[in-house]
Design an enzyme around this catalytic site. Structure first.
Site, PDB file in Angstrom:
ATOM      1  N   ARG A  13      10.768  -8.158   4.647  1.00  0.00           N
ATOM      2  CA  ARG A  13      10.859  -6.751   5.050  1.00  0.00           C
ATOM      3  C   ARG A  13      11.430  -6.661   6.468  1.00  0.00           C
ATOM      4  O   ARG A  13      12.154  -5.727   6.805  1.00  0.00           O
ATOM      5  CB  ARG A  13       9.467  -6.111   4.992  1.00  0.00           C
ATOM      6  CG  ARG A  13       9.441  -4.660   5.423  1.00  0.00           C
ATOM      7  CD  ARG A  13       8.147  -3.969   5.040  1.00  0.00           C
ATOM      8  NE  ARG A  13       7.136  -4.082   6.077  1.00  0.00           N
ATOM      9  CZ  ARG A  13       5.888  -3.628   5.948  1.00  0.00           C
ATOM     10  NH1 ARG A  13       5.491  -3.055   4.832  1.00  0.00           N
ATOM     11  NH2 ARG A  13       5.022  -3.758   6.928  1.00  0.00           N
ATOM     12  N   ARG A  65      10.647  -2.029  10.794  1.00  0.00           N
ATOM     13  CA  ARG A  65       9.506  -1.702  11.650  1.00  0.00           C
ATOM     14  C   ARG A  65       9.363  -2.708  12.763  1.00  0.00           C
ATOM     15  O   ARG A  65       9.404  -3.903  12.546  1.00  0.00           O
ATOM     16  CB  ARG A  65       8.229  -1.653  10.805  1.00  0.00           C
ATOM     17  CG  ARG A  65       8.101  -0.334  10.084  1.00  0.00           C
ATOM     18  CD  ARG A  65       6.966  -0.342   9.122  1.00  0.00           C
ATOM     19  NE  ARG A  65       5.747  -0.922   9.687  1.00  0.00           N
ATOM     20  CZ  ARG A  65       4.607  -0.933   9.036  1.00  0.00           C
ATOM     21  NH1 ARG A  65       4.504  -0.411   7.839  1.00  0.00           N
ATOM     22  NH2 ARG A  65       3.551  -1.478   9.601  1.00  0.00           N
ATOM     23  N   LYS A  74       0.819  -1.217   0.000  1.00  0.00           N
ATOM     24  CA  LYS A  74       0.000   0.000   0.000  1.00  0.00           C
ATOM     25  C   LYS A  74       0.849   1.262   0.000  1.00  0.00           C
ATOM     26  O   LYS A  74       0.588   2.179  -0.761  1.00  0.00           O
ATOM     27  CB  LYS A  74      -0.905   0.061   1.238  1.00  0.00           C
ATOM     28  CG  LYS A  74      -2.048  -0.923   1.245  1.00  0.00           C
ATOM     29  CD  LYS A  74      -2.985  -0.634   2.413  1.00  0.00           C
ATOM     30  CE  LYS A  74      -2.282  -0.686   3.750  1.00  0.00           C
ATOM     31  NZ  LYS A  74      -1.914  -2.049   4.167  1.00  0.00           N
ATOM     32  N   ARG A 131      -1.482  -9.156  12.792  1.00  0.00           N
ATOM     33  CA  ARG A 131      -1.967  -8.068  11.913  1.00  0.00           C
ATOM     34  C   ARG A 131      -2.775  -8.632  10.747  1.00  0.00           C
ATOM     35  O   ARG A 131      -3.762  -8.032  10.326  1.00  0.00           O
ATOM     36  CB  ARG A 131      -0.802  -7.225  11.400  1.00  0.00           C
ATOM     37  CG  ARG A 131      -0.320  -6.225  12.462  1.00  0.00           C
ATOM     38  CD  ARG A 131       1.114  -5.769  12.245  1.00  0.00           C
ATOM     39  NE  ARG A 131       1.333  -5.144  10.972  1.00  0.00           N
ATOM     40  CZ  ARG A 131       2.459  -5.272  10.258  1.00  0.00           C
ATOM     41  NH1 ARG A 131       3.458  -6.007  10.692  1.00  0.00           N
ATOM     42  NH2 ARG A 131       2.577  -4.648   9.117  1.00  0.00           N
ATOM     43  N   ARG A 181      -9.959   1.517   8.104  1.00  0.00           N
ATOM     44  CA  ARG A 181      -9.583   0.130   8.354  1.00  0.00           C
ATOM     45  C   ARG A 181     -10.674  -0.630   9.072  1.00  0.00           C
ATOM     46  O   ARG A 181     -10.476  -1.803   9.417  1.00  0.00           O
ATOM     47  CB  ARG A 181      -8.338   0.101   9.234  1.00  0.00           C
ATOM     48  CG  ARG A 181      -7.074  -0.232   8.498  1.00  0.00           C
ATOM     49  CD  ARG A 181      -5.940   0.036   9.455  1.00  0.00           C
ATOM     50  NE  ARG A 181      -4.936  -0.957   9.341  1.00  0.00           N
ATOM     51  CZ  ARG A 181      -3.767  -0.743   8.717  1.00  0.00           C
ATOM     52  NH1 ARG A 181      -3.516   0.411   8.160  1.00  0.00           N
ATOM     53  NH2 ARG A 181      -2.886  -1.676   8.671  1.00  0.00           N
TER      54      ARG A 181
HETATM   55  P1  ADP Z   1       0.437  -2.172   7.597  1.00  0.00           P
HETATM   56  O1  ADP Z   1      -0.608  -1.974   6.555  1.00  0.00           O
HETATM   57  O2  ADP Z   1       1.647  -2.880   7.065  1.00  0.00           O
HETATM   58  O3  ADP Z   1      -0.085  -2.796   8.864  1.00  0.00           O
HETATM   59  P2  ADP Z   1       0.392   0.674   8.342  1.00  0.00           P
HETATM   60  O4  ADP Z   1       1.543   1.613   8.314  1.00  0.00           O
HETATM   61  O5  ADP Z   1      -0.752   0.989   7.448  1.00  0.00           O
HETATM   62  O6  ADP Z   1       1.023  -0.749   8.004  1.00  0.00           O
HETATM   63  O7  ADP Z   1      -0.167   0.551   9.848  1.00  0.00           O
HETATM   64  C1  ADP Z   1       0.678   0.265  10.935  1.00  0.00           C
HETATM   65  C2  ADP Z   1      -0.112   0.297  12.264  1.00  0.00           C
HETATM   66  O8  ADP Z   1      -0.659   1.632  12.472  1.00  0.00           O
HETATM   67  C3  ADP Z   1      -1.325  -0.626  12.347  1.00  0.00           C
HETATM   68  O9  ADP Z   1      -0.974  -1.948  12.708  1.00  0.00           O
HETATM   69  C4  ADP Z   1      -2.154   0.099  13.429  1.00  0.00           C
HETATM   70  O10 ADP Z   1      -1.645  -0.133  14.735  1.00  0.00           O
HETATM   71  C5  ADP Z   1      -1.933   1.566  13.111  1.00  0.00           C
HETATM   72  N1  ADP Z   1      -2.977   2.063  12.159  1.00  0.00           N
HETATM   73  C6  ADP Z   1      -2.771   2.425  10.867  1.00  0.00           C
HETATM   74  N2  ADP Z   1      -3.914   2.802  10.278  1.00  0.00           N
HETATM   75  C7  ADP Z   1      -4.895   2.678  11.221  1.00  0.00           C
HETATM   76  C8  ADP Z   1      -6.309   2.880  11.248  1.00  0.00           C
HETATM   77  N3  ADP Z   1      -6.991   3.316  10.173  1.00  0.00           N
HETATM   78  N4  ADP Z   1      -6.977   2.640  12.398  1.00  0.00           N
HETATM   79  C9  ADP Z   1      -6.336   2.216  13.480  1.00  0.00           C
HETATM   80  N5  ADP Z   1      -5.010   1.979  13.540  1.00  0.00           N
HETATM   81  C10 ADP Z   1      -4.286   2.202  12.431  1.00  0.00           C
END
Ligand code: ADP
Length: 200
Positions: free
Chosen positions: A128, A139, A14, A150, A89
């Site tokens: 990764r 990360r 993404k 996740r 999400r």
């Molecule tokens: P990935 O898609 O690889 O999990 P992201 O950078 O999109 O990576 O998200 C990392 C973390 O940030 C998530 O696991 C969550 O803890 C938090 N997060 C991101 N977007 C949201 C969201 N829309 N609502 C709640 N938590 C979020």
């Protein structure tokens, strides 16, 4: 001027695609995960509240997340359109976004879902973890147990967005496997199709 959300499981690419698509559209790519990670790094109040959720691979509570998005979308650069990466999400967040946009009299143009099968996702996330992302950034949430968690959170809480946006006629699903350029081309073609479908 387009308003687009991009969703897909962790490891689907993404972040990479969001930056490339947004550049082609001339709109800002807004990554909610990155906003949270930078708050954690800078040890802000928000960062302190969000960190336990990020570390465990859980979603940050909706009331915090929706407030962050509201502030970010109020910035001047988002007035000319945006590409949201990682928000919504949950269906509840998607309703929140609809409400936020309705306050300013605008609507989403398209919801792009990036599809990658789970075996490939696990492979990507584990690599990764060892080498970092495209920018070489490692990360903390790319830990084996957190990765599996996740993916489960995605299946339970985020995957229902597919039906949600389908019902609104906004969904475009794209295959997220293959070369980065190919995936971007598919996304651009899907966006074009979504726009012409809406204006016809
Ligand atoms: P990935 O898609 O690889 O999990 P992201 O950078 O999109 O990576 O998200 C990392 C973390 O940030 C998530 O696991 C969550 O803890 C938090 N997060 C991101 N977007 C949201 C969201 N829309 N609502 C709640 N938590 C979020």
């Amino acid at each position: 001027m387009l308003r687009v959300v991009l969703f897909g499981p962790p490891g689907a690419g993404k972040g990479t695609q969001a930056r490339r698509i947004a550049e082609r559209l001339g709109v800002p790519a807004i990554s909610i995960g990155e906003i949270f990670r930078s708050h954690v790094a800078e040890r802000t109040d928000l960062g302190r509240r969000a960190q336990p959720y990020l570390d465990a691979g859980n979603l940050v509570p909706d009331e915090i997340t929706v407030a962050v998005v509201r502030d970010r979308l109020a910035q001047p650069d988002a007035k000319a359109g945006f590409l949201l990466d990682g928000f919504p999400r949950t269906v509840h967040q998607a309703d929140g976004l609809r409400g936020l946009l309705a306050e300013t009299g605008v609507r989403l143009d398209c919801a792009l879902e990036l599809i990658v099968d789970e075996e490939e996702l696990v492979r990507r996330l584990f690599s990764r973890r060892l080498s970092g992302d495209v920018a070489g950034v490692r990360r903390k949430d790319d830990h084996p147990n957190t990765i599996r968690h996740r993916l489960a959170v995605y299946r339970e809480q985020t995957a229902p967005l597919s039906e949600y946006y389908e019902a609104q006629g906004l969904l475009m699903r794209i295959n997220g496997t293959g070369a980065v350029e190919e995936v971007t081309d598919r996304a651009m073609a899907a966006l074009q199709a979504a726009v012409s479908r809406r204006s016809s």
